[in-house]
Each structure stands twice: as C-alpha cells, then as structure tokens.
Design an enzyme around this catalytic site. Sequence first.
Site, PDB file in Angstrom:
ATOM      1  N   HIS A 142      -2.838   0.058  54.851  1.00 27.17           N
ATOM      2  CA  HIS A 142      -2.754  -1.647  55.780  1.00 27.17           C
ATOM      3  C   HIS A 142      -1.943  -2.247  55.519  1.00 27.17           C
ATOM      4  O   HIS A 142      -0.774  -2.221  54.580  1.00 27.17           O
ATOM      5  CB  HIS A 142      -3.877  -2.214  55.209  1.00 27.17           C
TER       6      HIS A 142
ATOM      7  N   LYS B 242       2.112 -11.242  57.331  1.00 28.33           N
ATOM      8  CA  LYS B 242       2.642 -10.459  58.246  1.00 28.33           C
ATOM      9  C   LYS B 242       2.837  -9.454  59.616  1.00 28.33           C
ATOM     10  O   LYS B 242       3.670  -9.361  59.910  1.00 28.33           O
ATOM     11  CB  LYS B 242       1.844  -8.065  57.225  1.00 28.33           C
TER      12      LYS B 242
ATOM     13  N   ASP C   3      -2.232  -4.469  61.389  1.00 26.02           N
ATOM     14  CA  ASP C   3      -3.549  -3.804  60.662  1.00 26.02           C
ATOM     15  C   ASP C   3      -3.767  -2.454  59.865  1.00 26.02           C
ATOM     16  O   ASP C   3      -3.330  -2.175  58.597  1.00 26.02           O
ATOM     17  CB  ASP C   3      -4.489  -4.157  61.488  1.00 26.02           C
TER      18      ASP C   3
END
Length: 303
Positions: free
Chosen positions: A138, A159, A177
Amino acid sequence: MKSVTVHDLVQRFSFEVLSGSEYMNAVIPKPRVNRPGLEFVGYFDFFPHAHVQVLGSKEINYLHKLSEAERNLHIGNIAKYHPPCFVVTRNLDGLTYLKKHCETEKIPLLRTSMPTARCVELIDSYLAKALAPEMAVHGVCVNVSGIGILLRGKSGVGKSETAHTLIRRGHRLVADDIVVLKKIGPETILGTHSGKTKEFLALRSIGLVNVSRLYGRSAFQDETRIVLDIELTKWQDNALNNELELEPKFTEYMDIKIPHIEIQLQPGRDVAGLVEAAANNWYLRQQGYSAAEDFMKRLQSDD
C-alpha cells in the site's frame, strides 16, 4: 509468480506462427532464452530445455549445410526435450525439416523479422519482468528526476497529495494506492501499477483524476526502479533528528534492502520539496559526494 504462455509471447511481439498453433498454451517457466549451439554437436549436460529456444542466422545456416540425416539427428535430439517453443529470427526460411520435428513433438514454431540480438534482448526483458517474484504494498510510487521512490504511510497521511504536488512540478506518477513490486535481479526492485489503477490518482475531497489527461502524457510512466523508501508520518515534537548525517536505515522487500527515510508532516511543511531533496541527495551519494563530509572538511581546513 505469474505464468507466461507461448500465446502471451506471440501476442506481445506479433510473432508469426509457422506450426503448433494448437499448442499455444504451453507454459514458459524460465526467464532467459537459449540459443542452441553445443546441443547441435551433441553436448546436452547443461541444456536449458525449459527456456525459449532462439534460432538465428548462425544456427539456421549451420543446419542448412548438414545432410538430411544429420539435421534430423541434431534437431530431433533437441526437440525430444520439449522446449516451450522455437523462435526463428530475420524471417529465415527453408524450415520444412524444423516444422516436421516441431509438429511431431507438439512444439510451437514461431518466426520474426527482428535481428537475433534484438529478439533475444526483448524476450529476456519481457520474461524477466513477467516471471519475476512480486508483492503488492500500500503506497504511492513516483519517479522524481529519474529516481524511483516508494511513498508509504498510514491511510490519509497525504501520500497521494504529495504525489500530486510532485507531478505538478514535472515529476511522474507510476502507481497509486497499490504498488506492485517485482524482483528482477539480486539487487533490483521494479515498481509498477496493478493495471487497473494505471494513470489514476485518488485525491481526498476531489476524487479520482487521470494524471495523463490532466497534465499530459509526461505525467505518467509504467514502471521505475525503486531506490528510496520514504515513509510519511505525523509530526511529533522533539522526534526529528538534527545530526549532520543520519544513520542509514533500510526497508527490506523480497530480501533486497532499500534505503529508508522518514519525513514528518506538519501544516506548511513542503513535503514534496523534501522528497525532491531526498532524491537528489541519494543521487549525489551514488556519485560519491556527501554533504556532511564536505562540510567537515571545510571546518577542519579552518583549523
């Protein structure tokens, strides 16, 4: 590890199928091709029979010069090991004898107009990536000035927003993702997307954006070598180090150590700028330069 079939190879490189079209589901288990040479003179002690067998001008011209009996012997000795397929380069012809053995042993026979060296290079590269051990993490993967970076952190830490700022500064998105990591060498990790998320970036309060359509094709690239692992964390007072040079830390992926950096977030802090600085500083280190060592030399020269 994903499986690759002869059909995948044909689709990838538009190879011409000369025979064995009904055997396209044959699995290719090994990543490197083989050009049979020693095998044609009867040496099979280390024959990589599970590899794609590529025949170029040298191999085909040699076979053409043999008698029919000698050709049948040499080709038959190789075909009986049932390699996944044969690929003939440069559109070479006169392959009736080769077709006969491939049909008998149920081996696909393919042909391409590519030069032999180029064909070997492309197949090797494709199979190395397709058959590489892989894992999914992730995070977000970006390419900053040619340097592959994996951005990690808890959900909602920022992020994707950091990646968006980097894209606006001219850098490139690789994956958002879910980042697929592939081990393509003893010291090389490749970062790429899962396919479904290609070009998409999820921004909180905005939703999904397609970076290629929003910022142009240069905003995205398919893959990059990962050389930095950066973790974004929430700000903690008195937790930042102020040493001239921090002790190196690493994150391990599939037994490969990647340099690790932690960047703490705080409103107003230029996180994207710090990521750029980390990338450029890593590059300088690869060139043998250390800012801390340079600074200490200057201090010592004043004494």
